[in-house]
Design an enzyme around this catalytic site. Structure first.
Site, short mmCIF file in Angstrom:
data_model
loop_
_atom_site.label_atom_id
_atom_site.label_comp_id
_atom_site.label_asym_id
_atom_site.label_seq_id
_atom_site.Cartn_x
_atom_site.Cartn_y
_atom_site.Cartn_z
N ASP A 118 83.22 39.09 58.18
CA ASP A 118 84.31 38.34 58.75
C ASP A 118 84.86 39.46 59.84
O ASP A 118 85.48 40.83 58.84
CB ASP A 118 85.10 37.73 57.36
CG ASP A 118 85.96 36.31 58.24
OD1 ASP A 118 85.55 35.74 57.84
OD2 ASP A 118 86.57 36.94 58.80
N GLY A 137 89.39 25.60 64.39
CA GLY A 137 90.62 25.53 63.71
C GLY A 137 90.57 23.72 64.30
O GLY A 137 89.05 22.91 64.31
N TYR A 191 85.43 24.28 72.87
CA TYR A 191 84.54 24.50 71.53
C TYR A 191 83.12 23.58 70.93
O TYR A 191 82.46 24.20 70.74
CB TYR A 191 86.19 23.73 69.96
CG TYR A 191 85.15 23.75 68.98
CD1 TYR A 191 85.30 24.88 68.20
CD2 TYR A 191 84.21 22.62 68.63
CE1 TYR A 191 84.47 25.03 66.73
CE2 TYR A 191 84.51 22.77 67.08
CZ TYR A 191 84.26 23.86 65.54
OH TYR A 191 83.78 24.23 64.97
N LYS A 247 79.33 25.15 71.19
CA LYS A 247 78.22 24.49 69.44
C LYS A 247 77.05 24.32 70.21
O LYS A 247 76.63 24.60 69.68
CB LYS A 247 79.14 23.61 69.17
CG LYS A 247 80.53 24.16 68.10
CD LYS A 247 80.01 25.11 67.17
CE LYS A 247 80.78 26.12 66.35
NZ LYS A 247 80.78 27.28 65.49
N LYS A 262 93.10 21.21 59.44
CA LYS A 262 92.04 19.99 59.68
C LYS A 262 93.02 19.03 58.86
O LYS A 262 93.54 18.84 57.94
CB LYS A 262 90.80 19.58 59.16
CG LYS A 262 90.48 21.11 59.82
CD LYS A 262 88.27 20.77 60.38
CE LYS A 262 87.72 21.15 61.50
NZ LYS A 262 86.97 20.33 61.50
N GLN A 290 93.49 6.11 64.37
CA GLN A 290 91.97 7.14 64.87
C GLN A 290 91.00 7.17 63.25
O GLN A 290 91.80 7.97 62.48
CB GLN A 290 92.14 8.45 65.23
CG GLN A 290 93.09 9.25 64.66
CD GLN A 290 94.24 9.53 64.27
OE1 GLN A 290 94.67 8.45 65.13
NE2 GLN A 290 95.21 10.15 64.32
N THR A 291 89.93 7.03 63.42
CA THR A 291 88.86 7.25 62.60
C THR A 291 88.29 8.31 62.36
O THR A 291 87.57 8.92 63.80
CB THR A 291 87.73 5.96 62.00
OG1 THR A 291 87.06 5.97 63.67
CG2 THR A 291 88.58 4.59 62.49
P1 NAD Z 1 86.96 29.20 58.50
O1 NAD Z 1 87.79 29.25 59.81
O2 NAD Z 1 87.87 28.80 57.35
O3 NAD Z 1 85.79 30.09 59.39
C1 NAD Z 1 85.53 30.80 60.25
C2 NAD Z 1 85.77 32.12 59.48
O4 NAD Z 1 85.23 33.31 60.57
C3 NAD Z 1 86.36 33.05 59.68
O5 NAD Z 1 86.75 33.51 57.91
C4 NAD Z 1 86.88 33.99 60.39
O6 NAD Z 1 87.35 34.94 60.67
C5 NAD Z 1 85.66 34.16 61.16
N1 NAD Z 1 85.02 34.97 62.34
C6 NAD Z 1 86.14 34.13 63.22
N2 NAD Z 1 86.00 35.31 64.28
C7 NAD Z 1 84.77 36.34 64.25
C8 NAD Z 1 84.00 37.61 64.64
N3 NAD Z 1 83.81 37.92 65.87
N4 NAD Z 1 83.77 37.81 63.70
C9 NAD Z 1 83.75 37.79 62.41
N5 NAD Z 1 83.67 36.69 61.76
C10 NAD Z 1 85.08 35.99 62.09
O7 NAD Z 1 86.28 27.92 59.49
P2 NAD Z 1 85.24 26.75 58.68
O8 NAD Z 1 85.56 25.87 58.05
O9 NAD Z 1 85.13 28.03 57.25
O10 NAD Z 1 83.42 27.20 59.36
C11 NAD Z 1 82.99 27.59 59.49
C12 NAD Z 1 81.83 27.25 60.80
O11 NAD Z 1 81.46 26.03 60.85
C13 NAD Z 1 82.27 27.42 61.96
O12 NAD Z 1 81.63 27.43 62.59
C14 NAD Z 1 83.06 26.20 62.01
O13 NAD Z 1 82.38 25.72 63.70
C15 NAD Z 1 82.21 24.73 62.03
N6 NAD Z 1 82.66 23.89 61.22
C16 NAD Z 1 83.38 23.69 60.55
C17 NAD Z 1 83.29 22.26 60.40
C18 NAD Z 1 84.65 21.90 59.36
O14 NAD Z 1 85.09 21.19 58.88
N7 NAD Z 1 85.36 23.07 58.96
C19 NAD Z 1 83.38 21.31 61.02
C20 NAD Z 1 81.94 21.64 62.18
C21 NAD Z 1 81.75 22.88 61.87
#
Ligand code: NAD
Length: 322
Positions: free
Chosen positions: A34, A79, A149, A153, A192, A220-221
């Protein structure tokens, strides 16, 4: 050099931290990577090769995947709506993480690669009403995803597809729909809705000021998936033969007002809701169609929103009191 390493990129984050725990339980040798310093990781697991590296850099990706048989990419700048609507360039720069990790994984002859995509890839025009029809995988096209975002993706999904087709790197892609649970972000601007609502209600209860802000009109849902279901599904998809992006989310559709109702019930109190109509809102309605995951894996998320929120509420409550 250790062989048979399973790498979790974003291992210091919410979902990554839980995935590392699950992989340890499975008896895997795990490397968690990370960008944040270790002191800021949500969970630091013993017996894991924990590394702070910026995975936007190719050399860091090479170091991260050395000796890896499997790579889970959960690293992204992300986020809730408050963050992604105001930080589109930062969100899009996560394309460097997935692109360099794919290249490094291909070089390292990694067996399997997982990418965490999002329901934000779905076309905006299919999410304009609160009683929205649940989104099927094909609804991502013709493309009009969430600006910033969602485009990142969708592009990264396609990179995974072409690395599979052209370079024979086995890639798997899940489209996560709103994941919540313990050890996640609950304040600071990236949180979130489920964690934000829990925090606001807890703060209202602890302070005696029984008013909270709710973004939008609350009608909103969305659907929300508890973290243990997310981890189970991620693991199943990674080990499956599913080569196309697939929904991983709950199909229990609720309005934000209903979400607040549930949290009020858990808290044992009601709050006055101040609706902030000019707050970042995202689409009007979104739900996950789980036909494909049921068909392919005979499985779908099953933890009820009430049960998952009870655990999340208690964890945030303890954090705020500590
Ligand atoms: P999070 O922000 O808690 O975790 C993401 C981690 O990635 C963070 O700890 C951040 O420091 C790390 N990171 C960012 N840039 C980096 C880099 N350049 N090098 C190394 N690490 C880096 O988010 P999460 O909720 O755990 O999400 C995990 C994945 O799931 C993400 O790809 C997110 O887009 C995807 N996602 C999450 C949700 C959700 O509801 N939480 C929904 C859809 C998709």
């Amino acid at each position: 050099m250790a062989n048979d390493v399973t790498v979790v990129a974003g291992g210091g984050g919410f979902i990554g931290g839980h995935l590392v725990a699950r992989l340890i339980d499975e008896g895997r040798l795990v490397r968690a990577v990370d960008r944040k310093p270790l002191s800021e990781w949500y969970q630091v697991h013993a017996g894991v090769d924990n590394r702070s590296l910026d995975l936007q850099q190719m050399e860091a990706c090479r170091a991260a995947v050395e000796g890896a048989t499997e790579v889970y990419n959960l690293a992204a700048d992300m986020g809730g709506m408050g963050f992604i609507e105001n930080n589109k360039a930062l969100c899009m720069l996560s394309v460097l993480i997935n692109t360099n990790l794919l290249l490094a994984s291909q070089e390292a002859a990694t067996d399997r690669y997982f990418f965490s995509s999002s329901a934000c890839v779905y076309a905006a025009g299919k999410q304009v009403t609160t009683d929205v029809t649940a989104l099927k995988e094909d609804d991502a096209y013709p493309a009009m995803p969430e600006d910033g975002y969602g485009w990142e993706k969708l592009f990264s999904e396609r990179m995974c597809r072409h690395f599979l087709e052209d370079f024979s790197l086995t890639t798997r892609v899940a489209r996560y729909h709103n994941v919540y649970g313990e050890h996640g972000t609950y304040d600071g601007g990236r949180e979130k809705a489920p964690a934000a609502i829990c925090r606001k209600v807890i703060q209202a209860k602890l302070s005696g000021d029984h008013e909270i802000d709710v973004w939008g009109d609350g009608e909103q849902t969305r659907s929300f998936m508890y973290i243990s279901d997310c981890i189970d599904g991620t693991f199943k998809i990674m080990t499956s033969g599913i080569t196309e992006p697939i929904n991983l989310g709950s199909s229990e559709l609720v309005s934000i007002n209903q979400l607040v109702d549930i949290v009020e019930e858990i808290a044992g109190m009601t709050v006055k809701r101040n609706y902030i109509l000019d707050a970042p809102l995202g689409v009007r309605g979104r739900n996950s169609d789980n036909t494909r995951i049921c068909e392919y894996l005979n499985w779908e998320p099953s933890v009820s929103l009430k049960a998952g929120l009870e655990r999340t509420y208690r964890w945030i409550h303890d954090e705020l009191q500590a």
